[in-house]
Design a protein around this motif. Sequence first.
Motif, short mmCIF file in Angstrom:
data_model
loop_
_atom_site.label_atom_id
_atom_site.label_comp_id
_atom_site.label_asym_id
_atom_site.label_seq_id
_atom_site.Cartn_x
_atom_site.Cartn_y
_atom_site.Cartn_z
N SER A 1 0.95 -1.13 -0.05
CA SER A 1 0.22 -0.23 -0.03
C SER A 1 0.95 1.25 -0.06
CB SER A 1 -0.95 0.00 1.20
OG SER A 1 -0.12 0.04 2.41
N GLU A 2 2.11 1.13 0.61
CA GLU A 2 3.05 2.30 0.54
C GLU A 2 3.36 2.56 -0.64
OE1 GLU A 2 5.96 1.37 3.51
OE2 GLU A 2 4.31 1.79 5.12
N GLN A 3 3.63 1.78 -1.80
CA GLN A 3 4.12 1.88 -2.90
C GLN A 3 2.98 2.36 -4.11
OE1 GLN A 3 7.03 -0.69 -4.70
NE2 GLN A 3 8.18 -0.52 -3.08
N PHE A 4 1.83 1.99 -3.68
CA PHE A 4 0.65 2.12 -4.65
C PHE A 4 -0.49 3.16 -3.81
CE2 PHE A 4 2.21 -1.67 -6.24
CZ PHE A 4 2.35 -1.42 -7.56
N ASP A 5 -0.34 4.53 -3.70
CA ASP A 5 -1.08 5.46 -3.16
C ASP A 5 -2.37 5.41 -3.59
OD1 ASP A 5 1.27 5.99 -1.67
OD2 ASP A 5 1.75 7.71 -3.09
N THR A 6 -2.68 5.09 -4.84
CA THR A 6 -3.94 5.06 -5.51
C THR A 6 -4.84 4.00 -5.17
OG1 THR A 6 -3.07 4.09 -7.58
CG2 THR A 6 -3.54 6.47 -7.51
#
Length: 92
Positions: free
Chosen positions: A11-16
């Motif tokens: 989730s930290e890598q994909f903010d969207t």
Amino acid sequence: MNKTALIQEVSEQFDTISKKDIDKIVSCVFEKMIETLSEGDTLEIAGFGKFVVNERKERMGINPMTMERICIPASKYVKFTSSKSLKDLVNK
């Protein structure tokens, strides 16, 4: 690392993408892996490794408490073999 930590890292890598959606994706991936292996198929992930279902034959064992001989039934287990690239990364 456990599943919750994995979801947090992704989730930290994909903010969207929300954590809830990432949880669904990760759960789906694990479910498909389990489904494939439970059918007896091999699961191979390039650059990571291979999961293979092997069988153990029925054998005789000894109960260490009573020293009585017991029959250990046949069973299946999952064997993981890491890819060369994963071994190389771990052994840096």
